[in-house]
Design a protein around this motif. Sequence first.
Motif, PDB file in Angstrom:
ATOM      1  N   ALA A  40       0.963  -1.094   0.055  1.00 17.71           N
ATOM      2  CA  ALA A  40       0.051  -0.237  -0.193  1.00 17.71           C
ATOM      3  C   ALA A  40       0.889   1.287   0.026  1.00 17.71           C
ATOM      4  N   LYS A  41       1.991   1.368  -0.874  1.00 16.05           N
ATOM      5  CA  LYS A  41       2.688   2.513  -0.862  1.00 16.05           C
ATOM      6  C   LYS A  41       2.164   3.596  -1.365  1.00 16.05           C
ATOM      7  N   GLY A  42       1.321   3.567  -2.295  1.00  7.70           N
ATOM      8  CA  GLY A  42       0.452   4.788  -2.852  1.00  7.70           C
ATOM      9  C   GLY A  42      -0.502   5.250  -2.043  1.00  7.70           C
ATOM     10  N   VAL A  43      -1.164   4.408  -1.036  1.00 10.17           N
ATOM     11  CA  VAL A  43      -1.991   4.940  -0.016  1.00 10.17           C
ATOM     12  C   VAL A  43      -0.924   5.849   0.874  1.00 10.17           C
ATOM     13  N   ALA A  44      -0.163   5.252   1.404  1.00 12.46           N
ATOM     14  CA  ALA A  44       0.760   5.893   2.384  1.00 12.46           C
ATOM     15  C   ALA A  44       1.326   7.189   1.954  1.00 12.46           C
ATOM     16  N   ALA A  45       1.778   7.311   0.607  1.00  6.70           N
ATOM     17  CA  ALA A  45       2.185   8.529   0.120  1.00  6.70           C
ATOM     18  C   ALA A  45       1.177   9.442   0.062  1.00  6.70           C
ATOM     19  N   SER A  46       0.108   9.180  -0.301  1.00  9.67           N
ATOM     20  CA  SER A  46      -1.035   9.917  -0.602  1.00  9.67           C
ATOM     21  C   SER A  46      -1.400  10.657   0.800  1.00  9.67           C
ATOM     22  N   ALA A  47      -1.475   9.657   1.683  1.00  7.00           N
ATOM     23  CA  ALA A  47      -2.118  10.174   2.910  1.00  7.00           C
ATOM     24  C   ALA A  47      -1.171  11.024   3.825  1.00  7.00           C
ATOM     25  N   VAL A  48       0.275  10.919   3.478  1.00  2.54           N
ATOM     26  CA  VAL A  48       1.318  11.796   4.198  1.00  2.54           C
ATOM     27  C   VAL A  48       1.043  13.325   3.329  1.00  2.54           C
ATOM     28  N   LEU A  49       0.928  13.046   2.061  1.00  2.69           N
ATOM     29  CA  LEU A  49       0.612  14.738   1.510  1.00  2.69           C
ATOM     30  C   LEU A  49      -0.649  15.053   1.628  1.00  2.69           C
ATOM     31  N   LEU A  50      -1.694  14.397   1.352  1.00  2.74           N
ATOM     32  CA  LEU A  50      -3.072  14.784   1.847  1.00  2.74           C
ATOM     33  C   LEU A  50      -3.184  15.560   3.126  1.00  2.74           C
ATOM     34  N   SER A  51      -2.856  14.677   4.208  1.00  2.00           N
ATOM     35  CA  SER A  51      -3.104  14.950   5.740  1.00  2.00           C
ATOM     36  C   SER A  51      -2.203  16.195   5.962  1.00  2.00           C
ATOM     37  N   THR A  52      -1.137  16.339   5.328  1.00  7.82           N
ATOM     38  CA  THR A  52      -0.244  17.508   5.701  1.00  7.82           C
ATOM     39  C   THR A  52      -0.755  18.677   5.208  1.00  7.82           C
ATOM     40  N   ALA A  53      -1.300  18.698   3.994  1.00  8.69           N
ATOM     41  CA  ALA A  53      -1.978  20.078   3.414  1.00  8.69           C
ATOM     42  C   ALA A  53      -3.140  20.382   4.280  1.00  8.69           C
ATOM     43  N   LEU A  54      -4.204  19.227   4.788  1.00  8.52           N
ATOM     44  CA  LEU A  54      -5.243  19.420   5.236  1.00  8.52           C
ATOM     45  C   LEU A  54      -5.165  19.889   6.810  1.00  8.52           C
ATOM     46  N   SER A  55      -3.782  19.606   7.322  1.00 11.07           N
ATOM     47  CA  SER A  55      -3.536  19.960   8.833  1.00 11.07           C
ATOM     48  C   SER A  55      -3.466  21.387   9.104  1.00 11.07           C
ATOM     49  N   VAL A  56      -3.156  22.139   7.978  1.00 10.93           N
ATOM     50  CA  VAL A  56      -3.166  23.627   8.245  1.00 10.93           C
ATOM     51  C   VAL A  56      -4.367  24.132   8.943  1.00 10.93           C
ATOM     52  N   LEU A  57      -5.449  23.603   8.459  1.00  9.43           N
ATOM     53  CA  LEU A  57      -6.758  23.941   8.952  1.00  9.43           C
ATOM     54  C   LEU A  57      -7.161  23.264  10.022  1.00  9.43           C
ATOM     55  N   SER A  58      -7.016  21.991  10.125  1.00  5.08           N
ATOM     56  CA  SER A  58      -7.561  21.184  11.361  1.00  5.08           C
ATOM     57  C   SER A  58      -6.816  21.496  12.612  1.00  5.08           C
ATOM     58  N   VAL A  59      -5.256  21.796  12.759  1.00  5.65           N
ATOM     59  CA  VAL A  59      -4.642  22.056  13.692  1.00  5.65           C
ATOM     60  C   VAL A  59      -5.119  23.222  14.364  1.00  5.65           C
ATOM     61  N   SER A  60      -5.287  24.378  13.354  1.00  2.88           N
ATOM     62  CA  SER A  60      -5.758  25.636  13.915  1.00  2.88           C
ATOM     63  C   SER A  60      -7.205  25.457  14.602  1.00  2.88           C
ATOM     64  N   VAL A  61      -7.917  24.423  14.262  1.00  5.93           N
ATOM     65  CA  VAL A  61      -9.404  24.089  14.890  1.00  5.93           C
ATOM     66  C   VAL A  61      -8.996  23.586  16.484  1.00  5.93           C
ATOM     67  N   TRP A  62      -8.078  22.590  16.284  1.00  2.00           N
ATOM     68  CA  TRP A  62      -7.918  22.111  17.650  1.00  2.00           C
ATOM     69  C   TRP A  62      -7.187  23.113  18.607  1.00  2.00           C
ATOM     70  N   LEU A  63      -6.365  24.120  18.128  1.00  2.00           N
ATOM     71  CA  LEU A  63      -5.780  25.081  18.961  1.00  2.00           C
ATOM     72  C   LEU A  63      -6.942  26.157  19.584  1.00  2.00           C
ATOM     73  N   TRP A  64      -7.768  26.400  18.666  1.00  3.65           N
ATOM     74  CA  TRP A  64      -8.881  27.086  19.344  1.00  3.65           C
ATOM     75  C   TRP A  64      -9.587  26.381  20.295  1.00  3.65           C
ATOM     76  N   ALA A  65      -9.945  25.242  20.082  1.00  2.35           N
ATOM     77  CA  ALA A  65     -10.748  24.205  21.031  1.00  2.35           C
ATOM     78  C   ALA A  65      -9.939  24.230  22.352  1.00  2.35           C
ATOM     79  N   LEU A  66      -8.576  24.279  22.361  1.00  2.47           N
ATOM     80  CA  LEU A  66      -7.721  24.154  23.556  1.00  2.47           C
ATOM     81  C   LEU A  66      -7.777  25.568  24.262  1.00  2.47           C
ATOM     82  N   SER A  67      -7.958  26.690  23.426  1.00  3.30           N
ATOM     83  CA  SER A  67      -8.051  27.727  23.963  1.00  3.30           C
ATOM     84  C   SER A  67      -9.386  28.126  24.779  1.00  3.30           C
ATOM     85  N   THR A  68     -10.181  27.168  24.769  1.00  2.00           N
ATOM     86  CA  THR A  68     -11.517  27.376  25.359  1.00  2.00           C
ATOM     87  C   THR A  68     -11.457  26.762  26.889  1.00  2.00           C
ATOM     88  N   LEU A  69     -10.414  25.918  27.060  1.00  2.00           N
ATOM     89  CA  LEU A  69     -10.341  25.303  28.160  1.00  2.00           C
ATOM     90  C   LEU A  69      -9.921  26.306  29.408  1.00  2.00           C
TER      91      LEU A  69
END
Length: 312
Positions: free
Chosen positions: A283-312
């Motif tokens: 499954a090397k194609g899936v692994a490579a795609s997962a790294v690339l896609l998730s790294t790009a999407l994490s710009v937004l998702s990490v920001s959401v998690w940092l916002w959630a943590l700021s509410t604690l």
Amino acid sequence: MLGLIEIVLPVFLIVGAGYAATRAKLFSDPAADGLMVFTQGFAIPCLLFAALARLDLGAVFDWRLLVSFYTGAAICFALGVVGARVIFKRRPGESVAVGFGALFSNSVLLGLPIMERAYGTDALAANFAIIAIHAPFCYLLGITTMEIVRADGKGAGHTVKAVGRAMFRNSLMIGLALGFAVNLSGVELPSPLWAAVDLMVRAALPAALFGLGGILTRYTLSAQIPQAAMVGVLSLIVHPSIAWGLSVHVFDLPIEFVRAAVVTAAMAPGVNTYVFANLYDRAKGVAASAVLLSTALSVLSVSVWLWALSTL
């Protein structure tokens, strides 16, 4: 939220600069390899050594912190394996390689600079407690599962020994081990030596991020995007959600531990995802795609998690 994106964005801009420079042939593939050899072979081991040597081990090695993070990692690994097998009809060995992407977070190259940007250098202590056992835990779980489900190969004992030798010859593991040794022994190192280590530490993360961008040019989004998206959901949403639930609602951990567990859990799959898939040629194609896609999407998702943590 805009302010939180501004915290995260510089980290990904450096990754993007490395990606763009390599794509444009302004930074060659051999140069990217050399930069990663420097950072992963020398600078980041110095960073881990310095952190572990100076760490208050009794204060940060809390079993509840480790359970909060690694329970989510193991559950996401299992869900990834089952999802690949049941939903996408992958073969058993391929399913394990897909699941490994949801197990192995990019805890060093992305997790540390994002935590530092968000909460400062002093907030990294709990991250180092997680990182200290990250590679051994993930590789042993992944290898053991792979050897159980696949029909070929030389057997679990042979493979575990081979990869165990590789792990403990790994410079990152050596840096961690030496840091533990200095910490526990109480040895006082000369100040010029510490000054040299600290110079290396300052170069570690920016250079590693730029080199990571160069390495990512070798990966492509394949036709297996739905499988890569499943890995992304598990890595960016499910894992940090479990870490949040355990650290906040079950163990009621101090806020610095909650931040470390959730932010590290929210990182995209690391390049070791592809290394593992390549090791078994599964499954090397899936692994490579997962790294690339998730790294790009994490710009937004990490920001959401940092916002959630700021509410604690």
